[in-house]
Design a protein around this motif. Sequence first.
Motif, short mmCIF file in Angstrom:
data_model
loop_
_atom_site.label_atom_id
_atom_site.label_comp_id
_atom_site.label_asym_id
_atom_site.label_seq_id
_atom_site.Cartn_x
_atom_site.Cartn_y
_atom_site.Cartn_z
N ILE A 274 7.36 9.03 10.84
CA ILE A 274 8.36 10.11 10.84
C ILE A 274 8.07 11.04 9.67
N ILE A 275 8.04 12.35 9.93
CA ILE A 275 7.88 13.33 8.86
C ILE A 275 9.05 14.30 8.93
N GLU A 276 9.39 14.86 7.77
CA GLU A 276 10.49 15.83 7.69
C GLU A 276 10.24 16.75 6.50
N ASP A 277 10.37 18.05 6.72
CA ASP A 277 10.11 19.04 5.67
C ASP A 277 8.69 18.89 5.13
N CYS A 278 7.74 18.74 6.02
CA CYS A 278 6.33 18.56 5.63
C CYS A 278 5.47 19.63 6.29
N ARG A 279 4.30 19.86 5.72
CA ARG A 279 3.30 20.72 6.35
C ARG A 279 1.91 20.31 5.87
N GLY A 280 0.94 20.49 6.74
CA GLY A 280 -0.43 20.16 6.36
C GLY A 280 -0.68 18.67 6.17
N VAL A 281 0.09 17.83 6.87
CA VAL A 281 -0.12 16.39 6.79
C VAL A 281 -1.03 15.98 7.95
N SER A 282 -2.04 15.18 7.66
CA SER A 282 -2.98 14.78 8.71
C SER A 282 -3.14 13.26 8.72
N PHE A 283 -3.45 12.72 9.91
CA PHE A 283 -3.46 11.27 10.10
C PHE A 283 -4.78 10.79 10.71
N ALA A 284 -5.14 9.56 10.35
CA ALA A 284 -6.29 8.87 10.92
C ALA A 284 -5.98 7.37 10.87
N PRO A 285 -6.71 6.54 11.62
CA PRO A 285 -6.46 5.10 11.57
C PRO A 285 -6.81 4.53 10.19
N PHE A 286 -6.05 3.54 9.76
CA PHE A 286 -6.30 2.84 8.50
C PHE A 286 -7.71 2.27 8.50
N SER A 287 -8.48 2.54 7.45
CA SER A 287 -9.89 2.10 7.42
C SER A 287 -10.31 1.47 6.10
N TRP A 288 -9.40 1.39 5.14
CA TRP A 288 -9.74 0.74 3.87
C TRP A 288 -9.84 -0.76 4.08
N SER A 289 -10.71 -1.41 3.32
CA SER A 289 -10.86 -2.86 3.45
C SER A 289 -11.13 -3.48 2.08
N TYR A 290 -10.68 -4.71 1.92
CA TYR A 290 -10.96 -5.47 0.70
C TYR A 290 -10.96 -6.96 1.08
N PRO A 291 -11.48 -7.84 0.24
CA PRO A 291 -11.73 -9.23 0.64
C PRO A 291 -10.53 -9.99 1.22
N SER A 292 -9.34 -9.80 0.69
CA SER A 292 -8.19 -10.61 1.14
C SER A 292 -7.31 -9.86 2.15
N LEU A 293 -7.84 -8.82 2.79
CA LEU A 293 -7.02 -8.00 3.70
C LEU A 293 -6.46 -8.83 4.86
N GLU A 294 -7.29 -9.68 5.48
CA GLU A 294 -6.83 -10.48 6.62
C GLU A 294 -5.70 -11.40 6.20
N GLU A 295 -5.83 -12.01 5.05
CA GLU A 295 -4.79 -12.90 4.54
C GLU A 295 -3.49 -12.13 4.29
N ASP A 296 -3.62 -10.92 3.75
CA ASP A 296 -2.43 -10.11 3.47
C ASP A 296 -1.75 -9.64 4.76
N PHE A 297 -2.54 -9.39 5.81
CA PHE A 297 -1.95 -9.06 7.10
C PHE A 297 -1.09 -10.22 7.60
N SER A 298 -1.59 -11.44 7.41
CA SER A 298 -0.84 -12.62 7.84
C SER A 298 0.46 -12.75 7.05
N VAL A 299 0.38 -12.49 5.75
CA VAL A 299 1.57 -12.56 4.90
C VAL A 299 2.60 -11.53 5.32
N SER A 300 2.15 -10.33 5.68
CA SER A 300 3.07 -9.24 6.02
C SER A 300 3.77 -9.44 7.35
#
Length: 343
Positions: A274-300
Amino acid sequence: MDEALEVGDKLDTGADKVQERLQKRHQARIEDVERRKEAKESQSVAEEKGEYFYSAFNKERAAVEELLSGCSGADRATMTHRLEEATDRIGQLQKFLNDSVLFLTQYDLRQAQAALQKLQSTLAEMREDALPKKKFAFKVRTKAADKASVTPAPNPDADTPAAAGGTKRDGATASEQYGFSNMSDVLVTRTAEEIQKQDVLLTHLTNCKVRLLGSPSTLHLKHIDSCEILCGPVSSSVFIDHCRNSTLAFPCQQLRTHHTTDTQVYLHVTSRAIIEDCRGVSFAPFSWSYPSLEEDFSVSGLDKNRNNWNQVDDFNWLAAGTPSPNWMVIPEADRKTNWDTEN
């Protein structure tokens, strides 16, 4: 005789054509009636779902408000228990809203979001007033102390304020707030041990790079200018307010963005952004990665297979069928991929 037969054949053919046209017209009328019936039934189902949603939502909201009002004058143990219960019930209310967005109108969705945000604010204020954390003061840290988590960037001689973090309250298991503010030109890294299951607040950052390795409960970004902020899976919501010229990346259950301009968001979201009172915001799929990412997804608890990164609702643009001019999808060729190898 032959002429009479020929005339008879023509009459039969003409009658057949008339009959065929009548049958087609009749069939078209039947199909039109069926379409209208289906549309009416669909609208009726949506209205029934909407009525059920608001009945259940308002009933639970009132119950949470009563639970919070009962904290007044209670002893510390009772208050702690009530605030924990309220936190859990608000989380369930948020999930109920997220699961209902497909049949809610934009206006109704906005009203429900506002009511939920008011509940969350009330809970945060009561938690802060009733169960205050120890006070933390900013101080100048030595370079040796900063090396583990705060690495000076272009200006190595600048003083770097310490990050403010929470400690466990007596018997409390509810999310706590952790964060830092008033920094510029620094690289900040936080580990899962520091931010796991906490409410993380970052404010007044300029030209900073932030890496949050872990799964916080919520993430608040306020007054962010020319920064790159990457975060592991956020189990509930990310709130952004007054952000400009920045790059952000995180997975979350819900994203709400206000007063933000010229900012890229690399997103994994299981409800809708959701955006409100915004302009020039652009989106792409999440692509950052780090060693414990899979574990953190499970925690979340987030669903990795459900990503609505390009399903964005603009509360300032309600023209049905016409794309909002305030946000766009980042072209694949322009998307950032080498997060930690670029200068």
